[in-house]
Structure formats: structure tokens, C-alpha cells
Design a protein around this motif. Structure first.
Motif, PDB file in Angstrom:
ATOM      1  N   VAL A 184       0.677   6.235  -8.529  1.00  0.00           N
ATOM      2  CA  VAL A 184       0.135   6.249  -9.884  1.00  0.00           C
ATOM      3  C   VAL A 184       0.277   4.844 -10.473  1.00  0.00           C
ATOM      4  CG1 VAL A 184       0.365   7.205 -12.205  1.00  0.00           C
ATOM      5  CG2 VAL A 184       0.707   8.671 -10.197  1.00  0.00           C
ATOM      6  N   VAL A 185      -0.828   4.285 -10.934  1.00  0.00           N
ATOM      7  CA  VAL A 185      -0.819   2.901 -11.420  1.00  0.00           C
ATOM      8  C   VAL A 185      -0.174   2.848 -12.805  1.00  0.00           C
ATOM      9  CG1 VAL A 185      -2.220   0.866 -11.935  1.00  0.00           C
ATOM     10  CG2 VAL A 185      -2.933   2.444 -10.112  1.00  0.00           C
ATOM     11  N   SER A 186       0.988   2.214 -12.866  1.00  0.00           N
ATOM     12  CA  SER A 186       1.769   2.196 -14.104  1.00  0.00           C
ATOM     13  C   SER A 186       2.173   0.780 -14.509  1.00  0.00           C
ATOM     14  CB  SER A 186       3.022   3.067 -13.941  1.00  0.00           C
ATOM     15  OG  SER A 186       3.732   2.709 -12.761  1.00  0.00           O
ATOM     16  N   GLY A 187       1.508  -0.212 -13.925  1.00  0.00           N
ATOM     17  CA  GLY A 187       1.786  -1.608 -14.252  1.00  0.00           C
ATOM     18  C   GLY A 187       0.731  -2.502 -13.642  1.00  0.00           C
ATOM     19  N   GLN A 188       0.993  -3.794 -13.639  1.00  0.00           N
ATOM     20  CA  GLN A 188       0.043  -4.762 -13.101  1.00  0.00           C
ATOM     21  C   GLN A 188       0.193  -4.862 -11.577  1.00  0.00           C
ATOM     22  OE1 GLN A 188      -0.581  -8.463 -15.493  1.00  0.00           O
ATOM     23  NE2 GLN A 188       1.219  -7.758 -16.632  1.00  0.00           N
ATOM     24  N   VAL A 189      -0.911  -4.632 -10.882  1.00  0.00           N
ATOM     25  CA  VAL A 189      -0.921  -4.682  -9.418  1.00  0.00           C
ATOM     26  C   VAL A 189      -2.066  -5.581  -8.992  1.00  0.00           C
ATOM     27  CG1 VAL A 189      -1.028  -3.332  -7.284  1.00  0.00           C
ATOM     28  CG2 VAL A 189      -0.053  -2.306  -9.354  1.00  0.00           C
ATOM     29  N   THR A 190      -1.786  -6.523  -8.099  1.00  0.00           N
ATOM     30  CA  THR A 190      -2.830  -7.443  -7.650  1.00  0.00           C
ATOM     31  C   THR A 190      -3.701  -6.787  -6.586  1.00  0.00           C
ATOM     32  OG1 THR A 190      -1.563  -8.400  -5.817  1.00  0.00           O
ATOM     33  CG2 THR A 190      -1.234  -9.365  -8.027  1.00  0.00           C
ATOM     34  N   ALA A 191      -4.860  -7.385  -6.329  1.00  0.00           N
ATOM     35  CA  ALA A 191      -5.746  -6.876  -5.280  1.00  0.00           C
ATOM     36  C   ALA A 191      -5.044  -6.904  -3.926  1.00  0.00           C
ATOM     37  CB  ALA A 191      -7.028  -7.708  -5.237  1.00  0.00           C
ATOM     38  N   GLY A 192      -4.281  -7.962  -3.681  1.00  0.00           N
ATOM     39  CA  GLY A 192      -3.553  -8.050  -2.418  1.00  0.00           C
ATOM     40  C   GLY A 192      -2.502  -6.968  -2.271  1.00  0.00           C
ATOM     41  N   GLU A 193      -1.824  -6.635  -3.368  1.00  0.00           N
ATOM     42  CA  GLU A 193      -0.811  -5.582  -3.333  1.00  0.00           C
ATOM     43  C   GLU A 193      -1.449  -4.219  -3.118  1.00  0.00           C
ATOM     44  OE1 GLU A 193       2.795  -7.348  -6.084  1.00  0.00           O
ATOM     45  OE2 GLU A 193       0.959  -6.635  -7.077  1.00  0.00           O
ATOM     46  N   PHE A 194      -2.591  -3.970  -3.786  1.00  0.00           N
ATOM     47  CA  PHE A 194      -3.310  -2.720  -3.524  1.00  0.00           C
ATOM     48  C   PHE A 194      -3.684  -2.618  -2.044  1.00  0.00           C
ATOM     49  CE2 PHE A 194      -4.664  -2.345  -8.146  1.00  0.00           C
ATOM     50  CZ  PHE A 194      -4.074  -1.114  -8.352  1.00  0.00           C
ATOM     51  N   ALA A 195      -4.171  -3.724  -1.477  1.00  0.00           N
ATOM     52  CA  ALA A 195      -4.585  -3.722  -0.077  1.00  0.00           C
ATOM     53  C   ALA A 195      -3.404  -3.457   0.850  1.00  0.00           C
ATOM     54  CB  ALA A 195      -5.253  -5.050   0.272  1.00  0.00           C
ATOM     55  N   MET A 196      -2.275  -4.076   0.592  1.00  0.00           N
ATOM     56  CA  MET A 196      -1.112  -3.872   1.450  1.00  0.00           C
ATOM     57  C   MET A 196      -0.577  -2.451   1.312  1.00  0.00           C
ATOM     58  SD  MET A 196       0.811  -5.039   3.760  1.00  0.00           S
ATOM     59  CE  MET A 196       0.307  -6.766   3.728  1.00  0.00           C
ATOM     60  N   ARG A 197      -0.541  -1.919   0.081  1.00  0.00           N
ATOM     61  CA  ARG A 197      -0.012  -0.567  -0.122  1.00  0.00           C
ATOM     62  C   ARG A 197      -0.912   0.491   0.517  1.00  0.00           C
ATOM     63  NH1 ARG A 197       1.780   3.634  -0.016  1.00  0.00           N
ATOM     64  NH2 ARG A 197       3.164   4.748  -1.460  1.00  0.00           N
ATOM     65  N   SER A 198      -2.193   0.188   0.644  1.00  0.00           N
ATOM     66  CA  SER A 198      -3.132   1.146   1.219  1.00  0.00           C
ATOM     67  C   SER A 198      -3.529   0.786   2.651  1.00  0.00           C
ATOM     68  CB  SER A 198      -4.388   1.245   0.345  1.00  0.00           C
ATOM     69  OG  SER A 198      -5.015  -0.013   0.214  1.00  0.00           O
ATOM     70  N   ALA A 199      -2.736  -0.049   3.305  1.00  0.00           N
ATOM     71  CA  ALA A 199      -3.101  -0.550   4.633  1.00  0.00           C
ATOM     72  C   ALA A 199      -3.061   0.521   5.713  1.00  0.00           C
ATOM     73  CB  ALA A 199      -2.169  -1.705   5.020  1.00  0.00           C
ATOM     74  N   ILE A 200      -2.418   1.664   5.442  1.00  0.00           N
ATOM     75  CA  ILE A 200      -2.250   2.682   6.492  1.00  0.00           C
ATOM     76  C   ILE A 200      -3.368   3.716   6.506  1.00  0.00           C
ATOM     77  CG2 ILE A 200       0.260   2.405   6.509  1.00  0.00           C
ATOM     78  CD1 ILE A 200       0.379   5.070   4.904  1.00  0.00           C
ATOM     79  N   GLY A 201      -4.358   3.595   5.604  1.00  0.00           N
ATOM     80  CA  GLY A 201      -5.437   4.580   5.619  1.00  0.00           C
ATOM     81  C   GLY A 201      -6.166   4.639   4.299  1.00  0.00           C
ATOM     82  N   ALA A 202      -6.959   5.695   4.127  1.00  0.00           N
ATOM     83  CA  ALA A 202      -7.722   5.876   2.891  1.00  0.00           C
ATOM     84  C   ALA A 202      -6.776   6.195   1.730  1.00  0.00           C
ATOM     85  CB  ALA A 202      -8.734   6.997   3.068  1.00  0.00           C
ATOM     86  N   PHE A 203      -7.001   5.556   0.601  1.00  0.00           N
ATOM     87  CA  PHE A 203      -6.146   5.749  -0.572  1.00  0.00           C
ATOM     88  C   PHE A 203      -6.993   5.923  -1.820  1.00  0.00           C
ATOM     89  CE2 PHE A 203      -2.484   4.770   1.791  1.00  0.00           C
ATOM     90  CZ  PHE A 203      -1.353   4.889   0.995  1.00  0.00           C
ATOM     91  N   VAL A 204      -6.486   6.725  -2.765  1.00  0.00           N
ATOM     92  CA  VAL A 204      -7.057   6.842  -4.099  1.00  0.00           C
ATOM     93  C   VAL A 204      -5.940   6.548  -5.092  1.00  0.00           C
ATOM     94  CG1 VAL A 204      -8.116   8.371  -5.800  1.00  0.00           C
ATOM     95  CG2 VAL A 204      -8.776   8.538  -3.393  1.00  0.00           C
ATOM     96  N   PHE A 205      -6.160   5.569  -5.969  1.00  0.00           N
ATOM     97  CA  PHE A 205      -5.184   5.204  -6.989  1.00  0.00           C
ATOM     98  C   PHE A 205      -5.684   5.695  -8.342  1.00  0.00           C
ATOM     99  CE2 PHE A 205      -4.764   2.092  -3.611  1.00  0.00           C
ATOM    100  CZ  PHE A 205      -3.396   1.917  -3.481  1.00  0.00           C
ATOM    101  N   LEU A 206      -4.830   6.427  -9.062  1.00  0.00           N
ATOM    102  CA  LEU A 206      -5.175   6.924 -10.396  1.00  0.00           C
ATOM    103  C   LEU A 206      -4.222   6.318 -11.427  1.00  0.00           C
ATOM    104  CD1 LEU A 206      -5.787  10.751  -9.834  1.00  0.00           C
ATOM    105  CD2 LEU A 206      -7.433   8.883  -9.706  1.00  0.00           C
ATOM    106  N   PRO A 207      -4.704   6.093 -12.650  1.00  0.00           N
ATOM    107  CA  PRO A 207      -3.817   5.585 -13.703  1.00  0.00           C
ATOM    108  C   PRO A 207      -2.958   6.698 -14.287  1.00  0.00           C
ATOM    109  CG  PRO A 207      -6.021   5.898 -14.576  1.00  0.00           C
ATOM    110  CD  PRO A 207      -6.103   6.198 -13.100  1.00  0.00           C
ATOM    111  N   VAL A 208      -1.941   6.305 -15.004  1.00  0.00           N
ATOM    112  CA  VAL A 208      -1.082   7.264 -15.701  1.00  0.00           C
ATOM    113  C   VAL A 208      -1.936   8.157 -16.605  1.00  0.00           C
ATOM    114  CG1 VAL A 208       0.722   7.495 -17.443  1.00  0.00           C
ATOM    115  CG2 VAL A 208       0.957   5.782 -15.642  1.00  0.00           C
ATOM    116  N   GLY A 209      -1.714   9.467 -16.534  1.00  0.00           N
ATOM    117  CA  GLY A 209      -2.416  10.429 -17.358  1.00  0.00           C
ATOM    118  C   GLY A 209      -3.625  11.066 -16.707  1.00  0.00           C
ATOM    119  N   GLU A 210      -4.162  10.450 -15.657  1.00  0.00           N
ATOM    120  CA  GLU A 210      -5.384  10.978 -15.053  1.00  0.00           C
ATOM    121  C   GLU A 210      -5.127  12.246 -14.252  1.00  0.00           C
ATOM    122  OE1 GLU A 210      -9.629  10.796 -14.162  1.00  0.00           O
ATOM    123  OE2 GLU A 210      -8.259  10.376 -15.814  1.00  0.00           O
TER     124      GLU A 210
END
Length: 258
Positions: A154-180
Motif C-alpha cells: 500500500v503506497v503510504s509515502g514517496q516511492v521512486t520509479a526505481g524502487e517500484f521496479a525493484m519491489r515488483s521485480a518478482i512478478g506482476a504487481f498492483v500498487f494501491l494508495p492508502v484508502g483504496e
């Protein structure tokens, strides 16, 4: 060799699993045994519950619930290696659990209103269209049935494009913001009963996994290959950095079918 090949391949040595998780219930994610027990109590699981475990992997936590709570279990996962290990574990332990290889992001292979509860631990973020997934969970639940799941990104702060890519490197990912998640649950026909921040375990378990794997680097490189070993360590480092800073949070959601 990819992340899930190593995850569902040769089982981790018992000593290593104890270092990472404390109590070993065959978990592969950021879940601890006390946390699974807390989740089961919160959701009201009993021996009369028929549970659908979505993203069951190798079946460890779900089979733990079979043994400790006595509930009936059906588990699904898209990874054939995980399902094979889950079926073997159920046979070995004499548990009447059913495991199916299925795409949990598509229509589920079950009739309407056939389960009392759905649990999905640290896997919902792999399932694509969250609204459709939740609608399917509601369809297979009996009236008043409960859903309990954790969303570890759950996205709860500032995340860079590179960090999103590394966190999702193991497969398909969906990131949602707080409250969604809460909004989508209500839109799907659920009453949200509880939301709990369980980010600390992701930070703790990822750090322990990094350390335990580093101690056994020579052995694991032989098993996994150097490139896969290093990729897993980078992934775990991203999990730790983002969860310990709470820029990506792990939240537990409990809701009831209305």
C-alpha cells in the motif's frame, strides 16, 4: 531460476526457517505464526469454517489452520510447484485439504456461496483488477462470510520509479494508495470490519531473510545460481527499505459480505 522457483523448490533448512520466522508453519511471505493465529481469531475461524485460501503457495499457513483450528480447507495458487508441495504436505500430515492450480485473478472454479471465509496473505497485489477479484470473493462466499487479506504494498509515502521496479521485480504487481482497498471493498458489497497496520513484520522478516541467506551464500548460490541469489537479495533489500521507512505499508483488511 526465478524467485518462485527458489521459493517453492528445495525447502529451506529448519535452522534457517527458525532464524527467519521463529515458529515455522511453512510460511513463505511476511507472516509470523502468532500473526496467523491473531488473524484467525479476528476473522472468527472455527472447525465449522470452510476456508478458501487464495494464493496458498506451498500451503504452510493454511495447513497450520487445518491442524490448529480444525477447519475445512481449499487452497488455490497459480504456481504448479507450490500446489504440488501443498498436496504432498497434506498427504504426509493426513489432512483432508484440497489444493487446486488456478488463476485467482480470473473467475474462480467454484459455485456461488460455497465458502464461509476467504483468506489471502501477501498475494492480492499479484492479482490484477482488484475490483473483479473482490467481486469473485464475494460471489463464492456464503451470506455473512468474511474475507481477510493483507496487502503488502500500500503506497503510504514517496516511492521512486526505481524502487517500484525493484519491489515488483518478482512478478506482476498492483500498487494501491492508502484508502483504496477500503473503497473497493465497499463498492464490491463488503462491510469493512477492521484495518490493521502490520508493516513491522515485513520489515523484520525481510531483514532476517537477508541475514540468513547471506550466512549461507555459498550453499544457496550452488542451489539457485549466483544471478538469482543476488536478485533475491536485492528484492529483499527493497522490501526492507520501503517497509521500514513505511513508504510502502503492509495492511490487513477484514470485511464481511453484506
Amino acid at each position: 531460476m526465478g524467485y518462485y522457483d527458489t521459493t517453492y523448490g528445495a525447502p529451506l533448512p529448519d535452522e534457517m526457517r527458525r532464524e527467519i520466522y521463529g515458529r515455522d508453519i511453512g510460511q513463505q511471505s511476511w507472516l509470523t505464526a502468532p500473526q496467523q493465529e491473531d488473524f484467525a481469531r479476528l476473522a472468527g475461524f472455527t472447525r465449522d469454517t470452510h476456508l478458501l485460501e487464495v494464493g496458498c503457495g506451498a500451503g504452510g499457513p493454511a495447513l497450520f489452520l487445518c491442524e490448529t483450528v480444525g477447519l475445512a480447507l481449499t487452497g488455490i495458487d497459480a504456481e504448479a510447484a507450490g500446489i504440488a508441495r501443498a498436496r504432498e504436505a497434506a498427504r504426509t500430515r493426513g489432512l483432508a485439504a484440497r489444493f487446486l492450480c488456478a488463476d485467482a485473478s480470473a473467475r474462480l472454479p467454484f459455485d456461488d456461496a460455497c465458502f464461509d471465509a476467504v483468506q489471502c496473505i501477501d498475494a492480492v497485489n499479484h492479482l490484477g483488477d482488484r475490483a473483479r477479484v473482490l467481486a469473485e470473493w464475494r460471489r463464492v462466499l456464503k451470506p455473512g462470510g468474511v474475507v481477510l487479506y493483507t496487502d503488502p504494498v500500500v503506497v503510504s509515502g514517496q516511492v521512486t520509479a526505481g524502487e517500484f521496479a525493484m519491489r515488483s521485480a518478482i512478478g506482476a504487481f498492483v500498487f494501491l494508495p492508502v484508502g483504496e482497498n477500503e473503497r473497493l471493498l465497499r463498492a464490491a458489497g463488503f462491510a469493512v470490519a477492521a484495518v490493521e497496520d502490520v508493516t513491522d513484520t515485513a520489515a523484520e522478516i525481510s531483514a532476517r531473510r537477508i541475514a540468513a541467506r547471506d550466512k549461507r551464500r555459498a550453499v544457496l548460490v550452488v542451489q539457485e545460481g549466483e544471478a538469482a541469489f543476488d536478485a533475491t537479495q536485492r528484492f529483499l533489500a527493497a522490501v526492507h527499505a520501503l517497509s521500514s521507512s513505511r513508504r510502502l505499508s503492509r495492511l490487513m483488511f477484514l470485511a464481511r459480505k453484506t
